[in-house]
Design a protein around this motif. Structure first.
Motif, PDB file in Angstrom:
ATOM      1  N   ALA A 289     -14.979  24.120  -0.115  1.00  0.00           N
ATOM      2  CA  ALA A 289     -14.768  23.092  -1.139  1.00  0.00           C
ATOM      3  C   ALA A 289     -13.806  23.585  -2.210  1.00  0.00           C
ATOM      4  CB  ALA A 289     -16.109  22.700  -1.767  1.00  0.00           C
ATOM      5  N   GLY A 290     -13.992  24.848  -2.658  1.00  0.00           N
ATOM      6  CA  GLY A 290     -13.103  25.405  -3.666  1.00  0.00           C
ATOM      7  C   GLY A 290     -11.683  25.564  -3.165  1.00  0.00           C
ATOM      8  N   LEU A 291     -11.539  26.054  -1.926  1.00  0.00           N
ATOM      9  CA  LEU A 291     -10.197  26.224  -1.364  1.00  0.00           C
ATOM     10  C   LEU A 291      -9.504  24.878  -1.193  1.00  0.00           C
ATOM     11  CD1 LEU A 291     -10.731  28.942   1.408  1.00  0.00           C
ATOM     12  CD2 LEU A 291      -9.363  29.176  -0.676  1.00  0.00           C
ATOM     13  N   ALA A 292     -10.237  23.903  -0.643  1.00  0.00           N
ATOM     14  CA  ALA A 292      -9.640  22.586  -0.431  1.00  0.00           C
ATOM     15  C   ALA A 292      -9.195  21.965  -1.750  1.00  0.00           C
ATOM     16  CB  ALA A 292     -10.629  21.673   0.290  1.00  0.00           C
ATOM     17  N   LEU A 293     -10.008  22.139  -2.775  1.00  0.00           N
ATOM     18  CA  LEU A 293      -9.649  21.606  -4.093  1.00  0.00           C
ATOM     19  C   LEU A 293      -8.482  22.388  -4.701  1.00  0.00           C
ATOM     20  CD1 LEU A 293     -10.533  19.390  -6.055  1.00  0.00           C
ATOM     21  CD2 LEU A 293     -12.084  21.056  -7.109  1.00  0.00           C
ATOM     22  N   ARG A 294      -8.490  23.717  -4.497  1.00  0.00           N
ATOM     23  CA  ARG A 294      -7.416  24.571  -5.025  1.00  0.00           C
ATOM     24  C   ARG A 294      -6.055  24.201  -4.448  1.00  0.00           C
ATOM     25  NH1 ARG A 294      -3.470  26.725  -5.978  1.00  0.00           N
ATOM     26  NH2 ARG A 294      -2.989  28.873  -6.575  1.00  0.00           N
ATOM     27  N   PHE A 295      -6.010  23.857  -3.162  1.00  0.00           N
ATOM     28  CA  PHE A 295      -4.740  23.555  -2.509  1.00  0.00           C
ATOM     29  C   PHE A 295      -4.406  22.061  -2.507  1.00  0.00           C
ATOM     30  CE2 PHE A 295      -5.830  27.686  -0.484  1.00  0.00           C
ATOM     31  CZ  PHE A 295      -4.702  28.394  -0.888  1.00  0.00           C
ATOM     32  N   SER A 296      -5.239  21.270  -3.165  1.00  0.00           N
ATOM     33  CA  SER A 296      -4.965  19.835  -3.290  1.00  0.00           C
ATOM     34  C   SER A 296      -3.939  19.596  -4.402  1.00  0.00           C
ATOM     35  CB  SER A 296      -6.261  19.077  -3.588  1.00  0.00           C
ATOM     36  OG  SER A 296      -7.172  19.180  -2.505  1.00  0.00           O
ATOM     37  N   THR A 297      -3.519  18.361  -4.522  1.00  0.00           N
ATOM     38  CA  THR A 297      -2.577  17.977  -5.566  1.00  0.00           C
ATOM     39  C   THR A 297      -3.141  18.328  -6.939  1.00  0.00           C
ATOM     40  OG1 THR A 297      -1.841  16.149  -4.173  1.00  0.00           O
ATOM     41  CG2 THR A 297      -1.224  16.068  -6.502  1.00  0.00           C
ATOM     42  N   ALA A 298      -2.296  18.842  -7.821  1.00  0.00           N
ATOM     43  CA  ALA A 298      -2.736  19.265  -9.151  1.00  0.00           C
ATOM     44  C   ALA A 298      -3.455  18.135  -9.878  1.00  0.00           C
ATOM     45  CB  ALA A 298      -1.529  19.719  -9.978  1.00  0.00           C
ATOM     46  N   GLY A 299      -4.616  18.470 -10.457  1.00  0.00           N
ATOM     47  CA  GLY A 299      -5.375  17.490 -11.220  1.00  0.00           C
ATOM     48  C   GLY A 299      -6.373  16.699 -10.408  1.00  0.00           C
ATOM     49  N   ALA A 300      -6.441  16.932  -9.079  1.00  0.00           N
ATOM     50  CA  ALA A 300      -7.371  16.181  -8.231  1.00  0.00           C
ATOM     51  C   ALA A 300      -8.807  16.562  -8.553  1.00  0.00           C
ATOM     52  CB  ALA A 300      -7.079  16.442  -6.756  1.00  0.00           C
ATOM     53  N   ALA A 301      -9.699  15.572  -8.626  1.00  0.00           N
ATOM     54  CA  ALA A 301     -11.120  15.825  -8.902  1.00  0.00           C
ATOM     55  C   ALA A 301     -11.873  16.190  -7.629  1.00  0.00           C
ATOM     56  CB  ALA A 301     -11.749  14.603  -9.547  1.00  0.00           C
ATOM     57  N   VAL A 302     -11.393  15.682  -6.494  1.00  0.00           N
ATOM     58  CA  VAL A 302     -11.943  16.024  -5.180  1.00  0.00           C
ATOM     59  C   VAL A 302     -10.784  16.409  -4.271  1.00  0.00           C
ATOM     60  CG1 VAL A 302     -13.956  14.519  -5.411  1.00  0.00           C
ATOM     61  CG2 VAL A 302     -11.873  13.616  -4.398  1.00  0.00           C
ATOM     62  N   ALA A 303     -11.109  17.074  -3.171  1.00  0.00           N
ATOM     63  CA  ALA A 303     -10.060  17.552  -2.274  1.00  0.00           C
ATOM     64  C   ALA A 303      -9.303  16.388  -1.637  1.00  0.00           C
ATOM     65  CB  ALA A 303     -10.666  18.434  -1.196  1.00  0.00           C
ATOM     66  N   ASP A 304      -8.012  16.605  -1.382  1.00  0.00           N
ATOM     67  CA  ASP A 304      -7.217  15.605  -0.686  1.00  0.00           C
ATOM     68  C   ASP A 304      -6.760  16.158   0.667  1.00  0.00           C
ATOM     69  OD1 ASP A 304      -5.104  17.345  -1.220  1.00  0.00           O
ATOM     70  OD2 ASP A 304      -4.275  16.114  -2.850  1.00  0.00           O
ATOM     71  N   GLY A 305      -5.935  15.395   1.374  1.00  0.00           N
ATOM     72  CA  GLY A 305      -5.519  15.783   2.713  1.00  0.00           C
ATOM     73  C   GLY A 305      -4.805  17.114   2.766  1.00  0.00           C
ATOM     74  N   LYS A 306      -3.937  17.370   1.803  1.00  0.00           N
ATOM     75  CA  LYS A 306      -3.217  18.648   1.755  1.00  0.00           C
ATOM     76  C   LYS A 306      -4.186  19.817   1.613  1.00  0.00           C
ATOM     77  CE  LYS A 306      -0.034  21.256  -1.179  1.00  0.00           C
ATOM     78  NZ  LYS A 306       0.608  21.312  -2.499  1.00  0.00           N
ATOM     79  N   GLY A 307      -5.193  19.657   0.762  1.00  0.00           N
ATOM     80  CA  GLY A 307      -6.170  20.715   0.567  1.00  0.00           C
ATOM     81  C   GLY A 307      -6.953  21.035   1.826  1.00  0.00           C
ATOM     82  N   TYR A 308      -7.405  19.993   2.527  1.00  0.00           N
ATOM     83  CA  TYR A 308      -8.151  20.204   3.769  1.00  0.00           C
ATOM     84  C   TYR A 308      -7.281  20.889   4.825  1.00  0.00           C
ATOM     85  CZ  TYR A 308     -12.051  17.266   2.154  1.00  0.00           C
ATOM     86  OH  TYR A 308     -13.132  16.762   1.472  1.00  0.00           O
ATOM     87  N   MET A 309      -6.028  20.442   4.982  1.00  0.00           N
ATOM     88  CA  MET A 309      -5.164  21.011   6.012  1.00  0.00           C
ATOM     89  C   MET A 309      -4.841  22.477   5.719  1.00  0.00           C
ATOM     90  SD  MET A 309      -1.379  19.840   7.321  1.00  0.00           S
ATOM     91  CE  MET A 309      -0.579  20.590   5.887  1.00  0.00           C
ATOM     92  N   THR A 310      -4.548  22.803   4.472  1.00  0.00           N
ATOM     93  CA  THR A 310      -4.227  24.186   4.121  1.00  0.00           C
ATOM     94  C   THR A 310      -5.411  25.105   4.364  1.00  0.00           C
ATOM     95  OG1 THR A 310      -2.715  23.356   2.419  1.00  0.00           O
ATOM     96  CG2 THR A 310      -3.338  25.681   2.294  1.00  0.00           C
ATOM     97  N   THR A 311      -6.597  24.637   4.024  1.00  0.00           N
ATOM     98  CA  THR A 311      -7.802  25.432   4.279  1.00  0.00           C
ATOM     99  C   THR A 311      -7.992  25.658   5.774  1.00  0.00           C
ATOM    100  OG1 THR A 311      -8.813  24.475   2.295  1.00  0.00           O
ATOM    101  CG2 THR A 311     -10.279  25.592   3.842  1.00  0.00           C
ATOM    102  N   ALA A 312      -7.743  24.638   6.577  1.00  0.00           N
ATOM    103  CA  ALA A 312      -7.861  24.773   8.033  1.00  0.00           C
ATOM    104  C   ALA A 312      -6.866  25.796   8.573  1.00  0.00           C
ATOM    105  CB  ALA A 312      -7.638  23.416   8.696  1.00  0.00           C
ATOM    106  N   ILE A 313      -5.658  25.843   8.011  1.00  0.00           N
ATOM    107  CA  ILE A 313      -4.662  26.832   8.441  1.00  0.00           C
ATOM    108  C   ILE A 313      -5.159  28.250   8.164  1.00  0.00           C
ATOM    109  CG2 ILE A 313      -2.354  27.765   7.958  1.00  0.00           C
ATOM    110  CD1 ILE A 313      -1.447  24.861   7.433  1.00  0.00           C
ATOM    111  N   ILE A 314      -5.687  28.474   6.979  1.00  0.00           N
ATOM    112  CA  ILE A 314      -6.208  29.802   6.613  1.00  0.00           C
ATOM    113  C   ILE A 314      -7.314  30.227   7.573  1.00  0.00           C
ATOM    114  CG2 ILE A 314      -7.457  31.098   4.837  1.00  0.00           C
ATOM    115  CD1 ILE A 314      -5.999  29.313   2.753  1.00  0.00           C
ATOM    116  N   TYR A 315      -8.260  29.330   7.809  1.00  0.00           N
ATOM    117  CA  TYR A 315      -9.373  29.654   8.701  1.00  0.00           C
ATOM    118  C   TYR A 315      -8.898  29.905  10.140  1.00  0.00           C
ATOM    119  CZ  TYR A 315     -12.737  28.281   5.069  1.00  0.00           C
ATOM    120  OH  TYR A 315     -13.481  28.205   3.928  1.00  0.00           O
ATOM    121  N   GLY A 316      -7.944  29.129  10.600  1.00  0.00           N
ATOM    122  CA  GLY A 316      -7.424  29.318  11.946  1.00  0.00           C
ATOM    123  C   GLY A 316      -6.803  30.690  12.124  1.00  0.00           C
TER     124      GLY A 316
END
Length: 455
Positions: free
Chosen positions: A169-196
């Motif tokens: 949740a923290g990673l997805a939010l960290r890599f989401s668009t600046a100012g987002a209150a919840v994670a967005d698509g960019k945040g989820y995809m970037t987190t998936a890349i790291i885990y992969g």
């Protein structure tokens, strides 16, 4: 003294890395893909349900096929190890692709893309994890060491869940668009890349340290899909443990698929996802350390029954807790997690069922037998996700909105009450298993005698 083929200490320890790697790819998909589809892409709950259940219908065919192919493989690296090494990079790639939406919105093209990437990711999970699961049964002939190998896997699973649940949740939010209150698509995809990227070397550790010590006698049977299914269905103990696993996995993995809804809407905080989902995994690691001792003293079946009953009680405590009573919620999470130790038992029982069938028929079905575990994992995740979002829709759930009291009640029921009841059903199903650990050891003794005469 009778000599039993055993795995090395390094192999036992490193075996758990495989399930650790699986959590980085598959548990992240299972935990966040449902909410990515509904809240980011904008799919209606019925569309998400159709995608997930369609993929699992295909798995009912695909998983036994993969098991049959793997157990008939012959080569310098063995029957199962090559699929782990060569399949893990592809699994990582498609785990990332599931969190992409190149066509934008919830168009027909987006639905087709989501279906393709999710089905492909599931097939690649099958390609890697069915051979990985089957490997545990052929690394050693010793029952206690099998329990230790599967305990290593359970520790790896729970450690992976701790990391994924604590950081995602923290990673997805960290890599989401600046100012987002919840994670967005960019945040989820970037987190998936790291885990992969992290998952690939972990799978390769398993490949490098393991050895297939238990080999089938004679040439592999000619492949027949109907024959493969018949071999599975005729194995009564495999059918019993498959039923237990299906209920157990629907309760456990299915709950993971919808827990984010409970934390976001019932508890009221996206950032609480890490805490609520991490505590059970930490508890599972602690509880797993005692599994070999208790399994040896009380028997695999009895430990499995007790663990699932207490897990169900833990979920009932969470279900009964007011949403603002965090101490009660967290107490239920700890109880649920500390007794999350049933998976090593079911995996060892799969090994016992394979030995039983080999003695009875002369046919060893490691790959297809462990396909039932992979299928149960994916079925549980899909049923929990697809049926869960459908039930949420029936209770009036609306994405990205303040939920009604009725919708909150539905979320709590889907995440806590229904899984608790499934754990109780799984515990009841265990009473169908009549093979004691002593019986299983006698079967292995007869098999060793049979193999030594054939050499």
């Amino acid at each position: 003294m009778e000599q039993r083929k055993q795995a090395s200490r390094a192999a036992v320890i490193c075996y758990g890395f495989g399930d650790l790697a699986s959590q980085f790819v598959w548990t992240f998909v299972g935990s966040y893909l449902t909410i990515f589809y509904t809240d980011i892409v904008g799919f209606a709950p019925i569309v998400v349900s159709a995608i997930m259940m369609g993929a699992r219908i295909w798995d009912a065919v695909n998983d036994p096929l993969m098991g049959a192919v793997a157990e008939r493989t012959r080569g310098r690296f063995g029957r199962f190890r090559p699929y782990i090494a060569f399949g893990c990079p592809l699994l990582a790639i498609f785990a990332v692709l599931t969190f992409t939406n190149p066509f934008g919105g919830n168009s027909t093209a987006s639905i087709i893309w989501a279906t393709f990437t999710y089905v492909a990711a599931g097939m690649l999970y099958t390609l890697v994890n069915i051979p990985y699961g089957a490997l545990a049964g052929v690394m050693t002939e010793d029952a206690d060491q099998r329990n230790k190998i599967n305990t290593s896997r359970n520790i790896g699973m729970n450690l992976g869940m701790v990391i994924v649940n604590a950081l995602s949740a923290g990673l997805a939010l960290r890599f989401s668009t600046a100012g987002a209150a919840v994670a967005d698509g960019k945040g989820y995809m970037t987190t998936a890349i790291i885990y992969g990227l992290v998952s690939i070397p972990l799978f390769l550790f398993v490949f490098a340290t393991s050895k297939e010590n238990v080999q089938p006698v004679g040439e592999p049977q000619k492949f027949s899909f109907t024959g493969t299914i018949n071999n599975l269905v005729k194995n009564k103990y495999l059918m019993i443990v498959t039923l237990v696993m299906a209920l157990q996995m629907t309760a456990f993995m299915g709950r993971i698929a919808v827990t984010a809804y409970y934390v976001i809407y019932c508890l009221g905080s996206f950032t609480m996802i890490g805490l609520v989902m991490t505590i059970p995994s930490i508890g599972g690691i602690v509880g797993s350390l005692f599994v070999p001792y208790f399994a040896k003293r009380f028997g695999k079946r009895n430990v499995l029954i007790g663990s699932m009953i207490i897990q169900g009680i833990g979920l009932l405590i969470i279900y009964a807790a007011p949403f603002d009573h965090m101490n009660m919620v967290l107490a239920g999470c700890w109880i649920f997690g500390l007794f999350n130790v049933g998976f090593p038992m079911t995996l060892s029982m799969v090994s016992d069922s394979v030995d039983y069938m080999e003695l009875k028929t002369g046919i060893r079905t490691d790959g297809t037998a462990y396909a039932t575990y992979g299928l149960a994992t994916k079925l549980g995740n899909a049923i929990g996700g697809s049926a869960g979002v459908l039930i949420l829709g029936l209770f009036g759930y609306v994405a990205n909105a303040e939920q009604t009291a009725e919708a909150l009640k539905g979320i709590n029921m889907v995440v806590n009450l229904i899984p608790a009841l499934l754990f109780f059903l799984a515990a009841a199903a265990c009473f169908l298993w009549k093979m004691s650990d002593g019986d299983a050891e006698e079967i292995r003794k007869q098999l060793r005698e049979k193999h030594s005469k054939a050499e």
